[in-house]
Design an enzyme around this catalytic site. Structure first.
Site, PDB file in Angstrom:
ATOM      1  N   ASP A   1       0.843  -1.193   0.000  1.00  0.00           N
ATOM      2  CA  ASP A   1       0.000   0.000   0.000  1.00  0.00           C
ATOM      3  C   ASP A   1       0.881   1.246   0.000  1.00  0.00           C
ATOM      4  O   ASP A   1       2.050   1.195   0.414  1.00  0.00           O
ATOM      5  CB  ASP A   1      -0.881   0.043   1.263  1.00  0.00           C
TER       6      ASP A   1
HETATM    7  N1  URA Z   1      -1.465  -5.831   3.845  1.00  0.00           N
HETATM    8  C1  URA Z   1      -1.893  -4.555   3.829  1.00  0.00           C
HETATM    9  O1  URA Z   1      -2.936  -4.246   4.388  1.00  0.00           O
HETATM   10  N2  URA Z   1      -1.148  -3.641   3.200  1.00  0.00           N
HETATM   11  C2  URA Z   1       0.025  -3.933   2.590  1.00  0.00           C
HETATM   12  O2  URA Z   1       0.677  -3.037   2.033  1.00  0.00           O
HETATM   13  C3  URA Z   1       0.460  -5.255   2.611  1.00  0.00           C
HETATM   14  C4  URA Z   1      -0.309  -6.198   3.238  1.00  0.00           C
END
Ligand code: URA
Length: 234
Positions: A103
């Site tokens: 993310d």
């Molecule tokens: N899970 C999430 O919520 N975000 C990420 O970036 C990776 C795994």
């Protein structure tokens, strides 16, 4: 293959830089200084050095990046900065792409490569590489959270694979190990448990750990041993 192509395909020197390095006597082939950047080398048979260090040719390029917050896991975007913009132009031109997504606000280990077959294998549902994340959360975790993660939760009505939640002593941080990668997976798993992730960092992927000497935004090439660890994922 020409010497300047050899170096530029590896992302080590541009053609112009190869010319300068050759003229400065920094390149040898089989022990002899080569001043002509157009000189042909056999990447499999000839021993090439740059500034005294052996340079081995390989078809694909693999790097490790410590992703900072604020970057999206893509090669281009109309508005937002992308992770590949943290790499030198030379590497960007070689078509490196992120192997999997983090993310925008997640930090930590990201592998970038131009080896589509390996990337596909590492991310395919059947082989999906193991990923370990360090997290901090708002509410104290307990044993019921650990068993919910282990027994398999559901997201969008679909069962998730068993995940390993290992809270630290105080219960407000720890690690989660996943073998799949659904959209916002960890954040949504915590929300289902009435909790909230406040910090998320990937510390390991496919058996590789984030190099602790890399500051956020820094990258380095994977070593041969590290590439072998990645390719050994089944
Ligand atoms: N899970 C999430 O919520 N975000 C990420 O970036 C990776 C795994």
């Amino acid at each position: 293959m020409r010497l300047d192509k050899f170096f530029s395909e590896l992302g080590i020197l541009s053609r112009k830089e190869t010319q300068a390095a050759a003229r400065a006597g920094m390149i040898t082939v089989n022990g002899n200084v080569v001043k002509d950047p157009a000189r042909h080398v056999d990447p499999d048979a000839d021993a090439v050095t740059l500034r005294g260090e052996r340079v081995c040719y390989r078809k694909f390029t693999y790097v490790m990046l410590n992703k900072p917050a604020g970057y999206i896991s893509a090669t281009e975007d109309g508005n937002l900065p992308v992770v590949t913009s943290l790499l030198p132009e030379q590497l960007q031109r070689m078509g490196l792409f992120p192997c999997g997504r983090l993310d925008r606000d997640t930090v930590g280990l990201m592998i970038l490569m131009n080896d589509g077959v390996l990337s596909h294998r590492l991310l395919s549902p059947r082989h999906h590489a193991k990923k370990v994340y360090f997290f901090r959360c708002e509410a104290r975790l307990d044993e019921s959270d650990v068993s919910a993660f282990r027994e398999g939760m559901k997201l969008d009505g679909e069962p998730l694979k068993s995940a390993v939640l290992s809270p630290d002593k105080g219960g407000l941080s720890g690690t989660v190990t996943l073998t799949e990668g659904k959209y916002h997976q960890i954040k949504r798993m915590f929300l289902q448990r009435g909790n909230k992730i406040t910090y998320l960092k990937r510390v390991s992927f496919g058996g590789l750990s984030l190099d602790p000497t890399l500051a956020e935004g820094e990258w380095r090439y994977l070593s041969d041993d590290e590439i072998a660890i990645l390719t050994a994922n089944e």
